[in-house]
Motif scaffolding. Structure first.
Motif, PDB file in Angstrom:
ATOM      1  N   ALA A  55       1.048   8.094  -9.037  1.00 23.75           N
ATOM      2  CA  ALA A  55       0.571   6.993  -8.084  1.00 23.75           C
ATOM      3  C   ALA A  55       1.410   5.635  -8.129  1.00 23.75           C
ATOM      4  N   ALA A  56       1.775   4.833  -7.216  1.00 21.51           N
ATOM      5  CA  ALA A  56       2.273   3.810  -7.447  1.00 21.51           C
ATOM      6  C   ALA A  56       1.403   2.577  -6.629  1.00 21.51           C
ATOM      7  N   SER A  57       1.664   1.276  -7.254  1.00 15.15           N
ATOM      8  CA  SER A  57       1.019   0.364  -7.028  1.00 15.15           C
ATOM      9  C   SER A  57       1.690  -1.075  -6.980  1.00 15.15           C
ATOM     10  N   THR A  58       1.596  -1.667  -5.923  1.00 10.04           N
ATOM     11  CA  THR A  58       2.432  -2.941  -5.790  1.00 10.04           C
ATOM     12  C   THR A  58       1.672  -4.140  -6.682  1.00 10.04           C
ATOM     13  N   ARG A  59       0.597  -3.917  -7.027  1.00 15.63           N
ATOM     14  CA  ARG A  59      -0.253  -4.931  -7.905  1.00 15.63           C
ATOM     15  C   ARG A  59       0.729  -5.366  -8.892  1.00 15.63           C
ATOM     16  N   VAL A  60       0.785  -6.501  -9.588  1.00 18.79           N
ATOM     17  CA  VAL A  60       1.497  -6.856 -10.857  1.00 18.79           C
ATOM     18  C   VAL A  60       0.897  -6.547 -12.098  1.00 18.79           C
ATOM     19  N   PHE A  61      -0.285  -6.643 -12.177  1.00 16.79           N
ATOM     20  CA  PHE A  61      -1.055  -6.134 -13.244  1.00 16.79           C
ATOM     21  C   PHE A  61      -1.230  -4.779 -13.226  1.00 16.79           C
ATOM     22  N   ILE A  62      -1.651  -4.235 -14.405  1.00 15.68           N
ATOM     23  CA  ILE A  62      -1.793  -2.540 -14.396  1.00 15.68           C
ATOM     24  C   ILE A  62      -3.190  -2.337 -13.703  1.00 15.68           C
ATOM     25  N   PRO A  63      -3.067  -1.552 -12.659  1.00 18.20           N
ATOM     26  CA  PRO A  63      -4.610  -1.095 -11.980  1.00 18.20           C
ATOM     27  C   PRO A  63      -4.873   0.191 -12.961  1.00 18.20           C
ATOM     28  N   THR A  64      -6.198   0.206 -12.736  1.00 12.68           N
ATOM     29  CA  THR A  64      -6.653   1.445 -13.226  1.00 12.68           C
ATOM     30  C   THR A  64      -7.759   2.173 -12.227  1.00 12.68           C
ATOM     31  N   THR A  65      -7.766   1.497 -11.160  1.00  8.50           N
ATOM     32  CA  THR A  65      -8.639   2.041  -9.979  1.00  8.50           C
ATOM     33  C   THR A  65      -7.608   2.477  -9.152  1.00  8.50           C
ATOM     34  N   ARG A  66      -8.324   3.830  -8.463  1.00 12.54           N
ATOM     35  CA  ARG A  66      -7.703   4.527  -7.556  1.00 12.54           C
ATOM     36  C   ARG A  66      -7.220   3.629  -6.162  1.00 12.54           C
ATOM     37  N   ALA A  67      -8.313   2.806  -5.892  1.00 15.60           N
ATOM     38  CA  ALA A  67      -8.087   2.017  -4.705  1.00 15.60           C
ATOM     39  C   ALA A  67      -6.845   1.004  -4.575  1.00 15.60           C
ATOM     40  N   LEU A  68      -6.612   0.656  -5.747  1.00 11.77           N
ATOM     41  CA  LEU A  68      -5.372  -0.206  -5.837  1.00 11.77           C
ATOM     42  C   LEU A  68      -4.031   0.591  -5.905  1.00 11.77           C
ATOM     43  N   TYR A  69      -3.959   1.619  -5.664  1.00 11.94           N
ATOM     44  CA  TYR A  69      -2.765   2.386  -5.840  1.00 11.94           C
ATOM     45  C   TYR A  69      -2.141   2.768  -4.146  1.00 11.94           C
ATOM     46  N   ASN A  70      -1.115   2.646  -3.847  1.00 13.00           N
ATOM     47  CA  ASN A  70      -0.704   2.548  -2.507  1.00 13.00           C
ATOM     48  C   ASN A  70      -0.066   3.760  -2.194  1.00 13.00           C
ATOM     49  N   SER A  71       0.653   4.432  -3.135  1.00 10.72           N
ATOM     50  CA  SER A  71       1.180   5.664  -2.758  1.00 10.72           C
ATOM     51  C   SER A  71       0.921   7.045  -4.106  1.00 10.72           C
ATOM     52  N   TRP A  72       0.972   8.041  -3.530  1.00 13.28           N
ATOM     53  CA  TRP A  72       0.336   9.303  -4.181  1.00 13.28           C
ATOM     54  C   TRP A  72       1.308  10.476  -4.108  1.00 13.28           C
ATOM     55  N   GLY A  73       1.567  10.870  -5.347  1.00 11.08           N
ATOM     56  CA  GLY A  73       2.349  12.248  -5.299  1.00 11.08           C
ATOM     57  C   GLY A  73       1.407  13.195  -4.667  1.00 11.08           C
ATOM     58  N   GLN A  74       1.802  14.549  -5.020  1.00 10.30           N
ATOM     59  CA  GLN A  74       1.234  15.818  -4.310  1.00 10.30           C
ATOM     60  C   GLN A  74       0.342  16.197  -5.643  1.00 10.30           C
ATOM     61  N   GLY A  75       0.445  16.218  -6.783  1.00 11.57           N
ATOM     62  CA  GLY A  75      -0.248  16.638  -7.657  1.00 11.57           C
ATOM     63  C   GLY A  75       0.462  17.806  -8.561  1.00 11.57           C
ATOM     64  N   THR A  76       0.256  18.087  -9.790  1.00 13.24           N
ATOM     65  CA  THR A  76       0.727  19.122 -10.447  1.00 13.24           C
ATOM     66  C   THR A  76      -0.208  19.448 -11.126  1.00 13.24           C
ATOM     67  N   LEU A  77      -0.248  21.094 -11.387  1.00 10.30           N
ATOM     68  CA  LEU A  77      -1.497  21.488 -12.056  1.00 10.30           C
ATOM     69  C   LEU A  77      -1.268  21.980 -13.558  1.00 10.30           C
ATOM     70  N   VAL A  78      -2.038  21.279 -14.456  1.00 15.11           N
ATOM     71  CA  VAL A  78      -2.038  21.617 -15.916  1.00 15.11           C
ATOM     72  C   VAL A  78      -3.337  22.320 -16.380  1.00 15.11           C
ATOM     73  N   THR A  79      -2.820  23.651 -16.937  1.00 13.08           N
ATOM     74  CA  THR A  79      -4.179  24.499 -17.338  1.00 13.08           C
ATOM     75  C   THR A  79      -3.985  24.500 -18.929  1.00 13.08           C
ATOM     76  N   VAL A  80      -4.919  24.179 -19.694  1.00 14.42           N
ATOM     77  CA  VAL A  80      -4.815  24.296 -21.351  1.00 14.42           C
ATOM     78  C   VAL A  80      -5.954  25.534 -21.252  1.00 14.42           C
ATOM     79  N   SER A  81      -5.283  26.271 -21.966  1.00 14.54           N
ATOM     80  CA  SER A  81      -6.350  27.521 -22.608  1.00 14.54           C
ATOM     81  C   SER A  81      -6.677  27.285 -24.031  1.00 14.54           C
TER      82      SER A  81
END
Length: 123
Positions: free
Chosen positions: A96-122
């Motif tokens: 995700a990308a955020s226009t905030r200057v500081f480092i956001p840790t909250t979902r709501a502060l991110y403006n753009s999102w990728g589609q996701g990639t699945l990680v499976t650990v056996s």
């Protein structure tokens, strides 16, 4: 900015994976970037983030010391190197990308999102 995450897959516990997030359009080089993950039946949670230069990073306690976030603004790419993977790291990972200057840790502060990639650990 448009984001495309890749690099997920199936790995044994203790193994490693490197996720990539390619950006296009927008102002990637001025954006803080983050990785989130969502396990089945759970809320999407913060994993790691870094500021526009990559000089400042922040990690969730659950991945600190095992995961490393980095970026290359010339390549419009951010990575998440995941080592010592555990079964509880299994999830769909989103960049995700955020226009905030500081480092956001909250979902709501991110403006753009990728589609996701699945990680499976056996285990």
């Amino acid at each position: 900015v448009q984001l495309q995450a890749s690099g997920g897959g199936l790995v044994e516990a203790g193994g490693s994976l490197r996720l990539s997030c390619a950006a296009s359009g927008g102002t990637f080089s001025r954006s803080s970037m983050g990785w989130f993950r969502q396990a089945p039946g759970k809320e999407r949670e913060f994993v790691a983030a870094l500021n526009w230069s990559g000089g400042s990073t922040y990690y969730a306690d659950s991945v600190k010391g095992r995961f490393t976030i980095s970026r290359d603004n010339a390549k419009n790419t951010v990575w998440l190197q995941m080592n010592s993977l555990k079964s509880e790291d299994t999830a769909v990972y989103y960049c995700a990308a955020s226009t905030r200057v500081f480092i956001p840790t909250t979902r709501a502060l991110y403006n753009s999102w990728g589609q996701g990639t699945l990680v499976t650990v056996s285990s």
